[in-house]
Structures are given as C-alpha cells and as structure tokens.
Design an enzyme around this catalytic site. Sequence first.
Site, PDB file in Angstrom:
ATOM      1  N   ASP A  35       5.197   1.566 -12.384  1.00 23.29           N
ATOM      2  CA  ASP A  35       5.972   0.821 -11.695  1.00 23.29           C
ATOM      3  C   ASP A  35       5.688  -0.671 -11.669  1.00 23.29           C
ATOM      4  OD1 ASP A  35       3.857   1.118 -10.089  1.00 23.29           O
ATOM      5  OD2 ASP A  35       4.651   1.982  -8.543  1.00 23.29           O
ATOM      6  N   LYS A  92      -3.287 -18.961  13.508  1.00 28.07           N
ATOM      7  CA  LYS A  92      -2.611 -18.119  12.154  1.00 28.07           C
ATOM      8  C   LYS A  92      -3.179 -18.257  10.967  1.00 28.07           C
ATOM      9  CE  LYS A  92       1.997 -18.540  14.648  1.00 28.07           C
ATOM     10  NZ  LYS A  92       3.227 -18.968  14.690  1.00 28.07           N
ATOM     11  N   ASP A 120       4.800  -5.143  -8.085  1.00 32.10           N
ATOM     12  CA  ASP A 120       4.719  -3.697  -8.229  1.00 32.10           C
ATOM     13  C   ASP A 120       5.922  -3.343  -7.217  1.00 32.10           C
ATOM     14  OD1 ASP A 120       4.078  -1.034  -7.290  1.00 32.10           O
ATOM     15  OD2 ASP A 120       2.651  -1.619  -5.739  1.00 32.10           O
TER      16      ASP A 120
END
Length: 352
Positions: free
Chosen positions: A228, A278, A333
């Site tokens: 995949d 962050k 992926d």
Amino acid sequence: MLDFSDAWLSTVISEEFTIKEVIENLNKTGLKIALIKGADNKLLGTISDGDIRGAIMKGVSLSELAISISSRAPLVVPTEVHRDTVIKLMYINKVTHIPVVDDSGNLVGLHAWNELVKSPLNNIMVIMAGGRGSRLMPHTQDTPKPMLLVAGKPMLLHIIERASNEGITKFIISTNYLADSIKNYFGDGSQFGVNISYLEEVSPLGTAGALGLIDFITDEPIVVMNGDVITDISLSELIGFHRRHGAVATMAVREHEWQNPYGVILTNGLQITGIEEKPIIRSHINAGVYVIDPVALSFLQKNIAMDMTTLFELLRMNAQPVVAYPMHEPWLDVGRPSDLSLANSTVRSGKK
C-alpha cells in the site's frame, strides 16, 4: 557529472535532413532518436522513433524536412546532473533519451535509458499484499487494498512497474485477504514482462511473518515492500546503501513532522521553567520499504506472525547490523480513504 559514450554523436543530424534520411540514421544507430543541431552547435530539436511512426501514420511525405516533425523544445539536462535524477526524469516524463547541454546551451551529450539501466537486478522483491485494509472500508469490502485503483491502475501494478523499470524482474507477492483477486489479475507476471510467484498466508502473518514461508535459497539481499506504499524511492540506490553499510537489514525511513496544537509547559516540580507554544515534533517513521539479507530469515518461524519492526528489534538484540535509510523521495502510505483520494489526484496530475 555523468559519463556517456561517444555513440551519441552518430545521432546528431543537421536541419537539412529529410524524414527518409532520419529513418536511415535511426536504423543505423539503433538508438531510436536523432538530435538536430544548428550551425552554432545549439540543439534545435529531437526526433524519436515514435515521431517517425506518427508521421508515417499521418501520411507525411518522407521527402519532407525532418525538423517539421521534430520536438522543438525537448527535455534537456545540464552536464552536472546526477544519474538517479536522469532516471527519474525519464520515468516521470516517459522518455528513453534526454540530451545534455552545457551552460551555453551547446549540445554535448545524450543520456539513454538502456545505458543508465544496463542490466536487470538479481534481487527478488517481496510485496506484502495480504492485509485486509479495514481502515479503507467500504473500498476494501470486495477488493484487497493493494488492488485499489490509483489513476486507473491497481497500487500493486504501480509498485511492480516502478521496480521493473529499475531492473527487478522477479517478484513474490504475499497474499491472504481476497487472494484470488490478486492472482487472477497478475498470474505468473508474464503479461507484465516479469516473473511473479506467491506466498499464501493461511492466517495474517504481519509485515514480516510471511517471509518465513520462503523456501528458496538466494545470496542476494531481498527487497521487501508493503503493498500500500506509493513512492519514487530508488531501489537500486537502497540496495547499494544496504551493501555499503554491511547491514543485515535496512529500513527506509521518512522524517515526519507533527505540531502539538497546545502550548507545552516545561516544569521542574511546581516551578515553570519554560513555555513552548505549539512546538513542532520531528521524528523518523517506518516507510514500509526494506532490504533484508537472507540470513535474517533464520530469525523467523514458519506460519508465526511477526511485524517488520519486531524483526528489526530481534536482529538488533542479536547483534546483527540494522540500519536506517533516510529517504527524501515522494512517498505515500495509502491507509485511509483520504490517502487514496490524495494518491489518485497526485498521480493523475503528475505531481510529486
């Protein structure tokens, strides 16, 4: 800078050549391309074997000047370009020849696919295609994940074609979920110009366990890839890296960035020592492409499930050299519906 033989000089013609003369030149050189050079040594255009066939189909007179059917703005590369880049450009643009020009635009060489990829790789490629693809339901209700279409072709075919273009001709596909769908499509691989055999997982064996079903002997490293994964990774370069580092197992890894959506408070006990707003966290993730020496197969048991990361850890604990191959090539992926949509839009558009 790449070296190329002087054979390309025989492909150089003047702008006075007729189509008939170009045909004679193509038959003589066998290189399936002619380079039209002006009096100032600049490249004026290229004529491929396909251009000639197209002109004949359209009824163009062979006495016409060849420059009239030439590609006047062909893809070219500078002298310092790397071999891998040339191969990728050929693959992406579906061409077998790329002229070389210097900084002044003078014609100085020609790269040919059959010279860059001179001989088949003796390595066997194993593709893990037994997964159920639960996250891709309902797409995988009646279709195994590796057979889902990307730009009109199964992902598995994209993988095989990409590897085949690098010289790999021998493939083993590990199957479990809806195995007949894969076998009926690919058969023995002859219609795709390769040789394909199969490993049959009675029950899911993980991303490494199926390798324990291999019953042949080889001295060459084995390329293993998840069914995949869509990527432009150079398998020949990956194999070379594996050998240069004396590894028993090599894992291709990608740098992954994740931004924490919150401010992170650094503390020492109750004392705040810092605040990171962050922060971006960088790490390397498994890209699902590996090179495994045959000796690593002795660490597997037949019909016992094992993931590839567990195999690598087992090898490492037994003092076997395992290395990471940091890749920068395009990679995806395809594990979720959004990934499948992205793969389709990306491959169709020709984007990386």
